[in-house]
Design an enzyme around this catalytic site. Structure first.
Site, short mmCIF file in Angstrom:
data_model
loop_
_atom_site.label_atom_id
_atom_site.label_comp_id
_atom_site.label_asym_id
_atom_site.label_seq_id
_atom_site.Cartn_x
_atom_site.Cartn_y
_atom_site.Cartn_z
N ARG A 93 12.41 -1.05 9.66
CA ARG A 93 11.04 -1.09 10.16
C ARG A 93 10.80 -2.35 10.97
NH1 ARG A 93 6.25 1.50 6.83
NH2 ARG A 93 7.94 2.57 5.80
N ARG A 130 -4.79 13.48 4.07
CA ARG A 130 -3.60 13.60 3.20
C ARG A 130 -3.94 13.30 1.74
NH1 ARG A 130 1.97 10.63 4.73
NH2 ARG A 130 0.95 8.65 4.25
N ARG A 162 -3.59 8.35 -1.52
CA ARG A 162 -2.83 7.11 -1.67
C ARG A 162 -3.75 5.94 -1.34
NH1 ARG A 162 2.78 7.80 1.64
NH2 ARG A 162 2.23 5.69 2.29
N ARG A 173 -1.50 -0.53 8.78
CA ARG A 173 -0.16 0.07 8.87
C ARG A 173 0.15 0.50 10.29
NH1 ARG A 173 -1.32 4.45 5.03
NH2 ARG A 173 0.75 5.28 5.36
#
Ligand code: ADP
Ligand code: ZN
Length: 224
Positions: A93, A130, A162, A173
């Protein structure tokens, strides 16, 4: 059985990496190695590493490179990954992680890097809706909930949002993806490993596109 593969999959949060990886892992019979899943499992079982990871993960920050590289080095040394290969999801990443990965794989190397490209507007929409099973990790959404009362269809676990899918953490993010991870696209393009796929297509079509790209590379290599 098909030959194995050594694959890295890149893509923004919500690009659909996890979904594709589950299918690809079955198809090529190689382990799906997700650093995010590894951290969530460690956080859940309360290990030392989990406690450390939580301070970063819930806020949407990156876990320090040395920690991530350490757990990946250990996992890649297992027999399955050394043999048929692996699918790496969420790692590398950062460019530093990518360099560490190349060294870990010597004298071998990756076969291919897939970039699952999706517009930011679409991933924001997907992430906001989500929902995920807190026991087995199966994905749902507000539009496609489990059949019964937010209990997982597969294991009965509680289906929740989440913590890092809440809006402030999502923005963090995505910003980190842009600044830290998107340079990997150029890095792997220069190494001749990159294939870009349209992640906005229906899931099954994306899967077929990825398999075709992998198989074409494997075929070209076995001819050379
Ligand atoms: P995302 O959908 O944000 O990509 P993941 O499940 O892949 O979620 O990862 C969740 C979190 O785990 C990340 O936001 C980060 O805190 C941590 N993490 C996972 N992989 C890495 C990595 N390679 N380097 C640093 N942190 C990582
Ligand atoms: Zn479940």
């Amino acid at each position: 059985m098909s030959a194995g593969v050594r694959l890295v999959i890149l893509g923004k949060q919500g690009a659909g990496k996890g979904t594709q990886c589950v299918q690809l892992s079955r198809h090529y019979v190689v382990p799906h190695i997700s650093t995010g899943d590894m951290f969530r499992a460690a956080m859940k079982s309360g290990t030392q590493m989990g406690l450390l990871a939580r301070t970063f993960v819930d806020d949407g920050q990156l876990v320090p490179d040395e920690v991530v590289i350490g757990i990946i080095a250990e996992r890649l040394s297992d027999k399955d990954a050394r043999g048929r290969g692996f699918i790496l999801d969420g790692f590398p990443r950062t460019v530093h992680q990518a360099q560490a990965l190349s060294e870990l794989l010597l004298p071998g190397r990756l076969d291919i890097v897939i970039d699952l490209a999706v517009d930011t507007a679409l991933v924001l929409e997907r992430l906001a809706s989500r929902r995920v099973c807190s026991s087995c990790g199966h994905n749902y959404s507000v539009q496609k909930p489990p059949k019964f009362n937010w209990n997982c269809d597969h294991c009965g676990g509680e289906v929740v949002q989440r913590p890092d899918d809440k809006s402030e953490a999502i923005q963090t993010r995505l910003d980190l993806y842009e600044s830290q991870t998107s340079p990997l696209i150029e890095h792997y393009c220069n190494e001749g490993l990159l294939e870009t796929m349209d992640g906005a297509k229906p899931m099954d079509e994306v899967f077929t596109d990825i398999v075709n790209a992998i198989d074409a590379r494997q075929a070209a290599r076995s001819r050379s």
